[in-house]
Design an enzyme around this catalytic site. Structure first.
Site, PDB file in Angstrom:
ATOM      1  N   ASP A 135       0.861  -1.185   0.000  1.00 20.32           N
ATOM      2  CA  ASP A 135       0.000   0.000   0.000  1.00 20.32           C
ATOM      3  C   ASP A 135       0.900   1.238   0.000  1.00 20.32           C
ATOM      4  OD1 ASP A 135      -3.138   0.729   0.981  1.00 20.32           O
ATOM      5  OD2 ASP A 135      -1.605   2.247   1.355  1.00 20.32           O
TER       6      ASP A 135
ATOM      7  N   ASP B  44      -3.824   2.381  -4.952  1.00 24.64           N
ATOM      8  CA  ASP B  44      -2.512   2.340  -4.277  1.00 24.64           C
ATOM      9  C   ASP B  44      -2.248   1.045  -3.523  1.00 24.64           C
ATOM     10  OD1 ASP B  44      -3.936   2.626  -1.839  1.00 24.64           O
ATOM     11  OD2 ASP B  44      -2.393   3.930  -1.019  1.00 24.64           O
ATOM     12  N   GLU B  45      -3.031   0.016  -3.816  1.00 26.57           N
ATOM     13  CA  GLU B  45      -2.953  -1.175  -2.977  1.00 26.57           C
ATOM     14  C   GLU B  45      -3.089  -2.451  -3.801  1.00 26.57           C
ATOM     15  OE1 GLU B  45      -6.049  -0.839  -0.101  1.00 26.57           O
ATOM     16  OE2 GLU B  45      -5.617  -2.787   0.770  1.00 26.57           O
TER      17      GLU B  45
HETATM   18  P1  TTP Z   1      -5.220   4.790   1.633  1.00 28.16           P
HETATM   19  O1  TTP Z   1      -4.200   3.813   1.170  1.00 28.16           O
HETATM   20  O2  TTP Z   1      -6.291   4.310   2.531  1.00 28.16           O
HETATM   21  O3  TTP Z   1      -4.514   5.987   2.393  1.00 28.16           O
HETATM   22  P2  TTP Z   1      -3.193   6.790   2.020  1.00 28.16           P
HETATM   23  O4  TTP Z   1      -2.429   6.121   0.941  1.00 28.16           O
HETATM   24  O5  TTP Z   1      -3.553   8.210   1.747  1.00 28.16           O
HETATM   25  O6  TTP Z   1      -2.386   6.756   3.367  1.00 28.16           O
HETATM   26  P3  TTP Z   1      -1.692   5.503   4.085  1.00 28.16           P
HETATM   27  O7  TTP Z   1      -1.943   4.313   3.209  1.00 28.16           O
HETATM   28  O8  TTP Z   1      -0.243   5.854   4.183  1.00 28.16           O
HETATM   29  O9  TTP Z   1      -2.354   5.395   5.391  1.00 28.16           O
HETATM   30  O10 TTP Z   1      -5.912   5.439   0.384  1.00 28.16           O
HETATM   31  C1  TTP Z   1      -5.260   5.627  -0.854  1.00 28.16           C
HETATM   32  C2  TTP Z   1      -5.770   6.880  -1.516  1.00 28.16           C
HETATM   33  O11 TTP Z   1      -7.168   6.782  -1.731  1.00 28.16           O
HETATM   34  C3  TTP Z   1      -5.560   8.117  -0.689  1.00 28.16           C
HETATM   35  O12 TTP Z   1      -4.272   8.699  -0.892  1.00 28.16           O
HETATM   36  C4  TTP Z   1      -6.680   8.999  -1.133  1.00 28.16           C
HETATM   37  C5  TTP Z   1      -7.788   8.054  -1.521  1.00 28.16           C
HETATM   38  N1  TTP Z   1      -8.802   7.985  -0.465  1.00 28.16           N
HETATM   39  C6  TTP Z   1      -9.915   8.812  -0.550  1.00 28.16           C
HETATM   40  O13 TTP Z   1     -10.068   9.563  -1.518  1.00 28.16           O
HETATM   41  N2  TTP Z   1     -10.844   8.769   0.451  1.00 28.16           N
HETATM   42  C7  TTP Z   1     -10.723   7.967   1.537  1.00 28.16           C
HETATM   43  O14 TTP Z   1     -11.579   7.969   2.445  1.00 28.16           O
HETATM   44  C8  TTP Z   1      -9.568   7.121   1.630  1.00 28.16           C
HETATM   45  C9  TTP Z   1      -9.387   6.227   2.823  1.00 28.16           C
HETATM   46  C10 TTP Z   1      -8.647   7.167   0.612  1.00 28.16           C
HETATM   47 MG    MG Z   2      -2.117   4.078   1.030  1.00 27.32          MG
HETATM   48 MG    MG Z   3      -4.761   1.977   0.107  1.00 26.10          MG
END
Ligand code: TTP
Ligand code: MG
Ligand code: MG
Length: 350
Positions: free
Chosen positions: A12, A110-111
């Site tokens: 991720d 992103d995952e």
């Molecule tokens: P995540 O992987 O959940 O979060 P992140 O990458 O920003 O942070 P980290 O993994 O380091 O905790 O989400 C990936 C992307 O998806 C995030 O950058 C923005 C988007 N997203 C939203 O638009 N709304 C949301 O509620 C979430 C959780 C993520």
């Molecule tokens: Mg992330």
């Molecule tokens: Mg994610």
């Protein structure tokens, strides 16, 4: 048995949207960044998509009203969501990720999960994860976190534990100690409603959840009750979505005009072979079967295949075998050709 044998990697990206913005705008580095709706001086509607770790220190997080984020840190840099760009960056990242295993599952921008059971030990899996992290950083200048475990649930939890820019391997014998003190809602698969119902009967932590029998959980939640029972014990048999596996790589082209011109046909064919070969190598695959597709004038389509005795990734073999197949088409019929294509299948990772 099956459970013990698998090695699953979860990856991720760290604060993805905000990190991409940071990369594109180095002047933002070190400052709190919030990506989301326009805060309009605190009156904005909509929510925070994500925030970098500097902004998170102020309590800002995904899904929070943007007006609240403004209250928490009006000095942050507020940026709108440039999703098309993040998608492009995501594609580049996933291209790298996919190279590391033919069994992959992209969960979001992103995952992703990879089945890396071909690693012979946890140590080898760890090094594998390190390599993946390094390549993403070198090529994309972005950090990510990798979690490795015997199944998807544990791998994901390991990632969460190692955030940001970390790598954690959770071996089977460490799972119980790790899971027991967690809140029930931390367990992937336990939604808000399920958690509420459990809390009503005084169950807040996983070690408490484990006191309920499988039958009791089935009675409370039906079919997913058994899943919850298993998850609480770190058991998760879900495969890394096999339907996402690349089964073949192919290219085809329709001629502008139906043709019998050998120069045009073989010249085009050479190009297609090169493209297929390039993708094959990018993905670290070997092939066993070569298929040539030929469509004659009038949409009559035929295929001819050749399966090699051993998997290979040799361009010369691919060229020679493919051309032999194409030649047979040209000999067998004098009809004009509309489309030619080449596909390799029976793929294996190297
Ligand atoms: P995540 O992987 O959940 O979060 P992140 O990458 O920003 O942070 P980290 O993994 O380091 O905790 O989400 C990936 C992307 O998806 C995030 O950058 C923005 C988007 N997203 C939203 O638009 N709304 C949301 O509620 C979430 C959780 C993520
Ligand atoms: Mg992330
Ligand atoms: Mg994610």
């Amino acid at each position: 048995m099956k459970e013990e044998k698998r090695i699953i990697l979860h990856i991720d990206m760290d604060y993805f949207f905000a990190q991409v913005e940071e990369r594109e705008n180095p002047q933002f580095k070190g400052k709190p960044i919030v990506v989301g709706a326009d805060p309009k001086g605190g009156k904005g509607r909509g929510v925070v998509s994500t925030a970098n770790y500097e902004a998170r220190k102020y309590g800002i997080k995904s899904g929070m009203p943007i007006s609240k984020a403004w209250q928490l840190c009006s000095n942050a840099i507020f940026l709108s969501v440039n999703i098309e760009f993040y998608e492009k960056v995501s594609e580049q990242i996933m291209k790298i990720v996919k190279k590391y295993s033919p069994i992959y599952e992209i969960v979001s921008l992103d995952e992703a999960y990879l089945d890396i059971s071909f690693c012979k030990s946890w140590k080898e899996a760890e090094n594998f994860g390190k390599r993946l992290k390094r390549e993403i950083f070198e090529k994309e200048k972005l950090t990510c976190t990798v979690g490795i475990g015997p199944n998807k649930t544990i791998a994901k939890l390991a990632t969460e534990k190692a955030k940001p820019n970390g790598l954690k391997v959770m071996k089977p014998k460490e799972i119980e100690k790790f899971l027991d003190p967690l809140d029930i809602e931390d367990l992937p698969g336990i939604g808000l409603k399920t958690a509420e119902k459990l809390k009503k009967i005084g169950i807040n932590k996983i070690f408490e959840l484990k006191k309920l029998s499988k039958e009791k959980l089935k009675e409370m939640f039906g079919k997913i009750g058994e899943k919850i029972w298993k998850r609480a014990r770190g058991i998760d048999e879900e495969p890394v979505s096999p339907e996402e596996v690349i089964k073949s790589i192919g290219r085809q082209i329709t001629f502008e005009r139906d043709t019998r011109d050998p120069k045009l046909i073989f010249g085009t064919f050479d190009q297609l072979i090169k493209e297929v070969y390039h993708e094959l190598i990018e993905n670290n695959f070997s092939f066993k079967t070569i298929t040539v597709i030929c469509r004659y004038k009038g949409f009559e389509t035929h295929t001819k295949s050749k399966t090699l005795e051993k998997a290979c990734n040799d361009l010369t073999v691919l060229k020679n075998e493919a051309k032999k197949l194409l030649l047979r088409f040209l000999i067998e019929s004098k009809k004009l050709i509309r489309l030619i294509g080449i596909r390799v299948s029976n793929l294996s990772s190297q």
